[in-house]
Design a protein around this motif. Structure first.
Motif, PDB file in Angstrom:
ATOM      1  N   ILE A   1     119.617  36.765  66.085  1.00 27.06           N
ATOM      2  CA  ILE A   1     118.517  35.802  66.326  1.00 27.06           C
ATOM      3  C   ILE A   1     117.217  36.014  65.694  1.00 27.06           C
ATOM      4  N   ALA A   2     116.811  37.327  65.317  1.00 27.56           N
ATOM      5  CA  ALA A   2     115.604  37.626  64.896  1.00 27.56           C
ATOM      6  C   ALA A   2     115.718  37.122  63.333  1.00 27.56           C
ATOM      7  N   ARG A   3     116.967  37.064  62.688  1.00 27.95           N
ATOM      8  CA  ARG A   3     117.183  36.767  61.339  1.00 27.95           C
ATOM      9  C   ARG A   3     117.405  35.396  61.149  1.00 27.95           C
ATOM     10  N   GLY A   4     117.140  34.478  62.413  1.00 29.34           N
ATOM     11  CA  GLY A   4     117.415  33.096  62.298  1.00 29.34           C
ATOM     12  C   GLY A   4     118.788  32.560  62.379  1.00 29.34           C
ATOM     13  N   GLY A   5     119.381  33.546  63.134  1.00 29.12           N
ATOM     14  CA  GLY A   5     120.916  32.826  63.591  1.00 29.12           C
ATOM     15  C   GLY A   5     121.135  32.435  65.067  1.00 29.12           C
ATOM     16  N   THR A   6     122.156  32.074  65.505  1.00 29.66           N
ATOM     17  CA  THR A   6     122.279  31.472  66.851  1.00 29.66           C
ATOM     18  C   THR A   6     123.470  32.148  67.485  1.00 29.66           C
ATOM     19  N   LEU A   7     123.797  31.810  68.774  1.00 27.01           N
ATOM     20  CA  LEU A   7     124.767  32.495  69.430  1.00 27.01           C
ATOM     21  C   LEU A   7     125.600  31.260  70.096  1.00 27.01           C
ATOM     22  N   HIS A   8     126.817  31.728  70.374  1.00 22.77           N
ATOM     23  CA  HIS A   8     127.856  31.083  71.336  1.00 22.77           C
ATOM     24  C   HIS A   8     127.243  31.556  72.630  1.00 22.77           C
ATOM     25  N   GLN A   9     126.960  30.478  73.515  1.00 22.49           N
ATOM     26  CA  GLN A   9     126.368  30.983  74.656  1.00 22.49           C
ATOM     27  C   GLN A   9     127.566  31.387  75.573  1.00 22.49           C
ATOM     28  N   HIS A  10     128.667  30.688  75.399  1.00 23.10           N
ATOM     29  CA  HIS A  10     129.920  31.151  76.267  1.00 23.10           C
ATOM     30  C   HIS A  10     131.068  31.116  75.563  1.00 23.10           C
TER      31      HIS A  10
ATOM     32  N   GLY B   1     122.900  44.858  77.512  1.00 24.16           N
ATOM     33  CA  GLY B   1     122.336  43.916  78.559  1.00 24.16           C
ATOM     34  C   GLY B   1     122.213  42.747  78.708  1.00 24.16           C
ATOM     35  N   ALA B   2     121.262  42.033  79.670  1.00 23.33           N
ATOM     36  CA  ALA B   2     121.351  40.376  79.917  1.00 23.33           C
ATOM     37  C   ALA B   2     121.197  39.502  78.808  1.00 23.33           C
ATOM     38  N   ASP B   3     121.677  38.301  78.854  1.00 27.38           N
ATOM     39  CA  ASP B   3     121.513  37.452  78.020  1.00 27.38           C
ATOM     40  C   ASP B   3     120.106  37.260  77.661  1.00 27.38           C
ATOM     41  N   ILE B   4     119.991  36.861  76.274  1.00 26.94           N
ATOM     42  CA  ILE B   4     118.604  36.389  75.739  1.00 26.94           C
ATOM     43  C   ILE B   4     118.269  35.003  75.960  1.00 26.94           C
ATOM     44  N   ASP B   5     117.009  34.769  76.087  1.00 28.75           N
ATOM     45  CA  ASP B   5     116.761  33.214  76.278  1.00 28.75           C
ATOM     46  C   ASP B   5     117.044  32.447  75.000  1.00 28.75           C
ATOM     47  N   PRO B   6     117.985  31.471  75.431  1.00 22.42           N
ATOM     48  CA  PRO B   6     118.494  30.675  74.281  1.00 22.42           C
ATOM     49  C   PRO B   6     117.370  29.885  73.619  1.00 22.42           C
ATOM     50  N   ARG B   7     116.386  29.599  74.357  1.00 20.10           N
ATOM     51  CA  ARG B   7     115.083  29.125  73.564  1.00 20.10           C
ATOM     52  C   ARG B   7     114.688  29.517  72.253  1.00 20.10           C
ATOM     53  N   ARG B   8     115.139  30.767  72.316  1.00 13.00           N
ATOM     54  CA  ARG B   8     114.549  31.622  71.117  1.00 13.00           C
ATOM     55  C   ARG B   8     115.511  31.242  69.935  1.00 13.00           C
ATOM     56  N   TYR B   9     116.562  30.723  70.036  1.00  9.10           N
ATOM     57  CA  TYR B   9     117.353  30.184  69.001  1.00  9.10           C
ATOM     58  C   TYR B   9     117.496  28.670  69.133  1.00  9.10           C
TER      59      TYR B   9
ATOM     60  N   GLN C   1     117.889  26.456  71.738  1.00  8.05           N
ATOM     61  CA  GLN C   1     119.206  25.850  72.519  1.00  8.05           C
ATOM     62  C   GLN C   1     118.722  25.821  73.938  1.00  8.05           C
ATOM     63  N   GLU C   2     119.103  24.815  74.506  1.00  9.74           N
ATOM     64  CA  GLU C   2     118.798  24.959  76.130  1.00  9.74           C
ATOM     65  C   GLU C   2     119.916  25.659  76.763  1.00  9.74           C
ATOM     66  N   PRO C   3     119.692  26.414  78.094  1.00 11.13           N
ATOM     67  CA  PRO C   3     120.616  27.225  78.594  1.00 11.13           C
ATOM     68  C   PRO C   3     121.876  26.582  78.918  1.00 11.13           C
ATOM     69  N   HIS C   4     123.052  27.142  78.700  1.00  8.07           N
ATOM     70  CA  HIS C   4     124.297  26.890  79.267  1.00  8.07           C
ATOM     71  C   HIS C   4     124.511  27.404  80.645  1.00  8.07           C
ATOM     72  N   PRO C   5     125.252  26.387  81.279  1.00  7.27           N
ATOM     73  CA  PRO C   5     125.339  26.921  82.722  1.00  7.27           C
ATOM     74  C   PRO C   5     125.823  28.396  83.223  1.00  7.27           C
ATOM     75  N   THR C   6     126.482  29.202  82.173  1.00  4.98           N
ATOM     76  CA  THR C   6     126.897  30.384  82.623  1.00  4.98           C
ATOM     77  C   THR C   6     125.894  31.376  82.045  1.00  4.98           C
ATOM     78  N   THR C   7     124.809  31.039  81.392  1.00  3.49           N
ATOM     79  CA  THR C   7     123.717  31.951  80.565  1.00  3.49           C
ATOM     80  C   THR C   7     122.724  32.587  81.787  1.00  3.49           C
ATOM     81  N   GLY C   8     122.600  33.687  81.583  1.00  2.00           N
ATOM     82  CA  GLY C   8     121.784  34.271  82.622  1.00  2.00           C
ATOM     83  C   GLY C   8     120.365  33.983  82.624  1.00  2.00           C
TER      84      GLY C   8
END
Length: 243
Positions: free
Chosen positions: A126-135, A73-81, A83-90
């Motif tokens: 993210i729950a395990r402390g990891g991060t994402l490439h937002q785009h 489904g939809a993108d997770i709030d990047p503040r959970r890892y 980061q500030e939202p990327h322009p393409t993040t939902g």
């Protein structure tokens, strides 16, 4: 005569999301899910129960489940890892985020068999402390993982030998994909089980758990191949037999 618990199909919870929907004569916000998830669980021998993103989800409120699917489904709030939202993040969906992180925590505490699909794998990381490439296209230089709106692409998986995923799918597989985000820093305790040709992490596992598998692809989109759902259901059956 009541049936023995071991004879009943395992109950597999599947997460849903809130969307403005049209059904029958109504147009309203609803808890929805693609039917193919339910079909896949049932084809694998389980009974699917839909879990809305509203509720008090803790280990002592979901201990009646035999297994769990965190749906895409939809993108997770990047503040959970961090980061500030990327322009393409939902647009963030805090209600769903909160529910699914709580359900994941409950599943880990109960050692519930877990299949985390696409967004679900990202929740796990993210729950395990990891991060994402937002785009991801900015990282890999292509849009193969999300070719266009509402159309799935195809990804060839290179699967790590000796992984749980390899015992299910073998050394390689072609999967359906539709995502513009992907794992960057791997979460604590997770291991990479598969990658795409461009290096994108396509599957992770949590070896400390009995059965926790995350896939960036969408296995529910192939009704002829329910091996991942069957592995989840089999793990759920084994867990119930032990309890």
């Amino acid at each position: 005569m009541a049936s023995n618990a071991s004879d009943r199909p395992p109950v597999i919870g599947v997460t849903t999301y809130l969307e403005h929907s049209t059904f029958g004569i109504w147009e309203a916000e609803a808890a929805v899910l693609h039917r193919v998830y339910v079909d896949s669980v049932c084809a694998a021998g389980g009974n699917a129960v839909l879990l809305p993103p509203i509720g008090d989800w803790r280990a002592d409120t979901v201990d009646w489940l035999d297994g769990l699917v965190l749906a895409g489904g939809a993108d997770i709030d990047p503040r959970r890892y961090g980061q500030e939202p990327h322009p393409t993040t939902g647009t963030p969906q805090p209600t769903r985020d909160a529910a699914e992180f709580a359900l994941l925590d409950a599943a880990i505490r109960l050692d519930l068999p877990l299949l985390a699909v696409c967004r679900g794998m990202q929740v796990l990381n993210i729950a395990r402390g990891g991060t994402l490439h937002q785009h991801t296209p900015e990282v890999v230089g292509n849009t193969d993982h999300q070719p266009e709106v509402a159309r799935f692409g195809k990804t060839e998986l290179s699967i790590r030998p000796a992984s749980t995923l390899a015992t299910i799918l073998g050394s390689s597989a072609q999967t359906h994909c539709h995502h513009h985000q992907s794992i960057d820093r791997l979460g604590a305790g997770l291991t990479v089980a598969a990658t795409a040709p461009d290096g994108t992490i396509e599957a992770v596992e949590l070896p400390a758990a009995t059965f926790v598998l995350g896939v960036q692809s969408h296995p529910e989109q192939d009704p002829a191949d329910v091996r991942l759902f069957a592995a989840l259901v089999q793990a759920a059956c084994r867990r119930r037999q032990r309890s």
